[in-house]
Design a protein around this motif. Structure first.
Motif, mmCIF file in Angstrom:
data_model
loop_
_atom_site.group_PDB
_atom_site.id
_atom_site.type_symbol
_atom_site.label_atom_id
_atom_site.label_comp_id
_atom_site.label_asym_id
_atom_site.label_seq_id
_atom_site.Cartn_x
_atom_site.Cartn_y
_atom_site.Cartn_z
ATOM 1 N N ALA A 230 0.876 -1.298 0.236
ATOM 2 C CA ALA A 230 0.007 0.070 -0.048
ATOM 3 C C ALA A 230 0.938 1.131 0.114
ATOM 4 C CB ALA A 230 -0.932 -0.008 1.271
ATOM 5 N N ALA A 231 0.537 2.094 -0.866
ATOM 6 C CA ALA A 231 1.302 3.401 -1.120
ATOM 7 C C ALA A 231 0.341 4.419 0.086
ATOM 8 C CB ALA A 231 1.290 3.944 -2.386
ATOM 9 N N VAL A 232 1.021 5.023 0.904
ATOM 10 C CA VAL A 232 0.222 5.999 1.879
ATOM 11 C C VAL A 232 0.736 7.374 1.460
ATOM 12 C CG1 VAL A 232 -0.280 6.650 4.071
ATOM 13 C CG2 VAL A 232 -0.204 4.264 3.443
ATOM 14 N N VAL A 233 -0.098 8.333 0.838
ATOM 15 C CA VAL A 233 0.331 9.381 0.362
ATOM 16 C C VAL A 233 -0.255 10.611 1.697
ATOM 17 C CG1 VAL A 233 0.233 11.180 -1.267
ATOM 18 C CG2 VAL A 233 0.096 8.851 -1.920
ATOM 19 N N ARG A 234 0.713 11.278 1.776
ATOM 20 C CA ARG A 234 0.253 12.443 2.850
ATOM 21 C C ARG A 234 0.219 13.677 2.162
ATOM 22 N NH1 ARG A 234 4.411 13.137 7.648
ATOM 23 N NH2 ARG A 234 5.625 13.593 5.479
ATOM 24 N N LEU A 235 -0.893 14.099 2.151
ATOM 25 C CA LEU A 235 -1.155 15.453 1.355
ATOM 26 C C LEU A 235 -0.753 16.649 2.311
ATOM 27 C CD1 LEU A 235 -4.087 14.404 -0.629
ATOM 28 C CD2 LEU A 235 -1.925 14.409 -1.343
#
Lengths: 508, 218
Positions: A230-235
């Protein structure tokens, strides 16, 4: 201009450019007014209006909406003031001028909004173009990346260019989350297991974990279904619609790359497995053949000694016993080699380098092999002022293999020379014998596993040199074999010297 | 292995007791007070290192450690923990007997005053006068070299680990600096040996340490 774009900075900058645009608009209108005023006796009223309109159009072309609109209204005012009777007042005597004012204002307004729209379009196009080239670059870097780690690294780097966001890659591991790549230090406590599992389980929808506050987290599944990441993107800032779209494309590229890497890894593993299977079989057959030879000798001799009916005199008995001892010594060497080989096959061959005095290392090995070497004359010539970084127990295996070879392939009472000196950026250790040497066609295969020279009468597993080569190469060195005159073979080991001072320091 | 050792040692007039586990071994050591212990590091119940530590807590009986090749590091640790010597499997009977003799000699000399003079055909060391002679000529040693030689000679025949030498000669703060010892040993060998690569007196035990061997004049 500061490098960091904070909102206040941007506002200030906007105000500053607008301020200059207003100033230039005002001066342009005033300059045109001056020229028109001085030349008004030569030109018609309509021309004056045209001149003002032309100025506004020119301004609209390069300026923002506000200054352009201001220029239009300002030109109306100035026109009224200077060129509409009664002069030098804003009063108007004739109604026909209201139409002129209206036309000037409307044209100014229209132009300002047209140019604004066009500029917006232009900006959009150039952003899209930049995004496209970013994506292209990403695709190119991903195509070149072979390992998962490098893919993660590339993704994180390129995402930063795209928008104000970071990405980490995680994997569910039993009941907890393992981070595969987390350079941007995403707080693992903020990455709940349930979300990761949900995102991996529902591959077709990307789930957003939004609490309407920043930083916002996005979850994207990557890789093969059975082995998903899983890629977790922090915006760090909210995404525009365009950016969101772009990010989707971005991660579909990353997804492809990850899947490709996983597949090639699996293929590699399968290949390694097949190779080690092949090797294992070869080892087994070599072991059963070559360990049996000395074992057979030992058993045969021992049973001869046990035979009560045989009349053996003391000298003969002693000879048989000595042969038993020698054969067991050889057997021991073979077992050591096999052990070392199985270690190197398991990929555990990492030398534990320590600065060693070659003289001491050679001396230690010679004393261990005293018995085996007793029928040859050993000459040593070693440069004693060097310390060489090497793994003692591994290099001992190399040297004893080379010595063992020399003993096996050269007649008794001949000289075996061990020489060591500093070469170019390396330490050269060589073992030379006065045996028959080897055929030059053997040189290539000499260091291959289970290769044995034609002389089948001389035993050996064919492992010694292969192991020696593997060990020397693990040290970053090389081993070569040459024949020398008048007869005999020389094996040379070259070990890299450390950058640190390897000359022996003289104390006191 | 046990069978071989029993036959060999009984044949040379030693009384032998062989035990298969650490627990039994420890009780028997306390009961029978053996003169020498041969300890295989691959024990079924306890780590061999712990056995060495355990015995050393109350007894100074010589311990000779026997190890297989894979346990090379354990061997050094066992020596650092107080074992007296080691043998690597497979070994010959003469080696084993020599080790046992050295261990017994050291055990008996502990109560007696230290030997003051070592003498062989070429080399003589006189500790009372700090004099080292080789073939009758005096050899000049630096203080460090002398201290190393003194240490090795007082434990002659016995292996000394790098750690032990560093601790005794340089002090406890230097025990990781193995190459100090190597450099000084190389110099010492050049002063005392005919052929430093094939030493007669200052023997190297690769990866473990050094052993000073002197055969008295026959």
């Amino acid at each position: 201009m500061s490098v960091i774009d904070t909102p206040t900075d941007r506002l200030q900058q906007l105000w500053r450019t607008d301020f200059y645009e207003y100033l230039i608009s005002t001066s342009a209108i005033m300059a045109v007014t001056c020229i028109l005023y001085l030349t008004q006796s030569f030109i018609a009223e309509a021309d004056i209006i045209m001149a003002y309109l032309a100025t506004v159009v020119v301004l609209a072309y390069s300026f923002n909406r506000g200054p352009t609109l201001f220029a239009a209204l300002f030109s109306v005012a100035v026109f009224d003031f200077f060129f509409v009777p009664p002069f030098y007042t804003f009063a108007v005597h004739h109604e026909k001028y209201f139409l002129s004012f209206a036309v000037m204002a409307i044209v100014g307004f229209m132009f300002s909004s047209f140019s604004e729209k066009q500029k917006k379009q232009l900006r959009l196009t150039s952003t899209r173009e930049k995004n496209l080239s970013d994506l292209y670059q990403l695709a190119r870097s991903l195509a070149a990346a072979s390992s998962l780690q490098s893919i993660f690294n590339i993704a994180n780097l390129h995402l930063g260019k795209l928008c104000s966001a970071d990405v980490g890659f995680f994997k569910p591991d039993g009941s907890k989350v393992t981070s595969l790549y987390n350079e941007s230090r995403i707080d693992i406590r903020k990455v709940p297991m349930a979300r990761i599992e949900h995102c991996i389980g529902h591959r077709n929808e990307s789930s957003d974990h939004s609490e309407n506050q920043l930083p916002e987290y996005k979850y994207l599944p990557l890789g093969q279904p059975g082995n998903a990441i899983a890629a977790v993107v922090r915006l760090n800032a909210p995404l525009s619609e365009d950016q969101a779209h772009l990010m989707e494309t971005f991660f579909s590229l990353v997804d492809l790359a990850v899947t490709r890497a996983q597949l090639s890894e699996q293929a590699g593993q399968a290949e390694v497995q097949a190779e080690s299977e092949r090797l294992r079989n070869a080892v087994l057959s070599a072991v059963s053949h070559d360990l049996r030879t000395p074992l057979g000798t030992i058993m045969g001799l021992a049973s001869t000694l046990l035979d009560r009916e045989m009349q053996l005199d003391g000298a003969l008995k002693l000879e048989l016993l000595e042969t038993i001892y020698e054969e067991s010594e050889q057997l021991s060497q073979k077992v050591t080699n096999l052990l070392q080989m199985s270690r190197s096959l398991r990929g555990k061959l990492t030398p534990n380098l320590e600065l060693q005095n070659p003289e001491e290392f050679v001396g230690g090995t010679l004393s261990k092999m005293k018995h085996r070497l007793s029928r040859h004359r050993i000459h040593t010539g070693l440069d004693d002022t060097l310390l060489v970084p090497l793994d003692l127990s591994l290099m001992e295996v190399v040297l004893s293999n080379l010595l063992d070879n020399a003993v096996r392939f050269s007649p008794e009472q001949t000289v075996i020379t061990i020489a060591g000196q500093r070469g170019q950026d390396c330490y050269e250790l060589s073992v030379s014998d006065e045996g028959s040497g080897f055929k030059s066609k053997d040189t290539q295969q000499l260091f291959e596993q289970f290769y044995r020279a034609d002389n089948q009468a001389i035993g050996g597993t064919g492992l010694g040199l292969a192991i020696s080569k593997a060990i020397v190469e693990a040290h970053g060195g090389r081993v070569t074999a040459t024949n020398h005159l008048p007869r005999g073979a020389t094996f040379t080991v070259r070990l890299p010297l450390a950058d640190i001072e390897t000359e022996m320091p003289i104390h006191e | 292995m046990q069978r071989f050792l029993q036959v060999l040692l009984k044949g040379h007039g030693y009384q032998v007791c062989s035990i298969g586990s650490a627990a039994e071994g420890l009780t028997l050591t306390a009961e029978k007070r053996p003169a020498v212990i041969l300890l295989d590091l691959g024990l079924p119940d306890l780590d061999g290192l712990d056995v060495v530590k355990c015995i050393r807590e109350w007894s100074s009986v010589p311990i000779i450690v026997i190890s297989a090749r894979e346990l090379e590091n354990d061997k050094v640790k066992a020596l650092d923990n107080g074992a007296d010597d080691y043998l690597t499997k497979p070994f010959g009977s003469s080696e084993l007997l020599a080790r046992i003799r050295v261990a017994l000699r050291h055990a008996s000399s502990q109560s007696q005053p230290q030997q003051q003079v070592f003498e062989s055909e070429e080399l003589s060391i006189d500790f009372t006068q700090r004099l080292v002679r080789r073939c009758g000529e005096q050899v000049h040693l630096t203080p460090t070299e002398y201290r190393i030689l003194h240490l090795l000679a007082t434990h002659s025949g016995k292996v000394m680990t790098y750690r032990q030498i560093l601790k005794e000669v340089w002090g406890p703060s230097c025990i990781e600096q193995n190459h100090y010892v190597r450099v000084h040993m190389a110099q010492l060998r050049h002063k005392l040996e005919d052929n430093p690569a094939q030493p007669k007196y200052l023997l190297t035990e690769n990866g473990v340490g050094y052993r000073f061997q002197i055969e008295p004049v026959k």
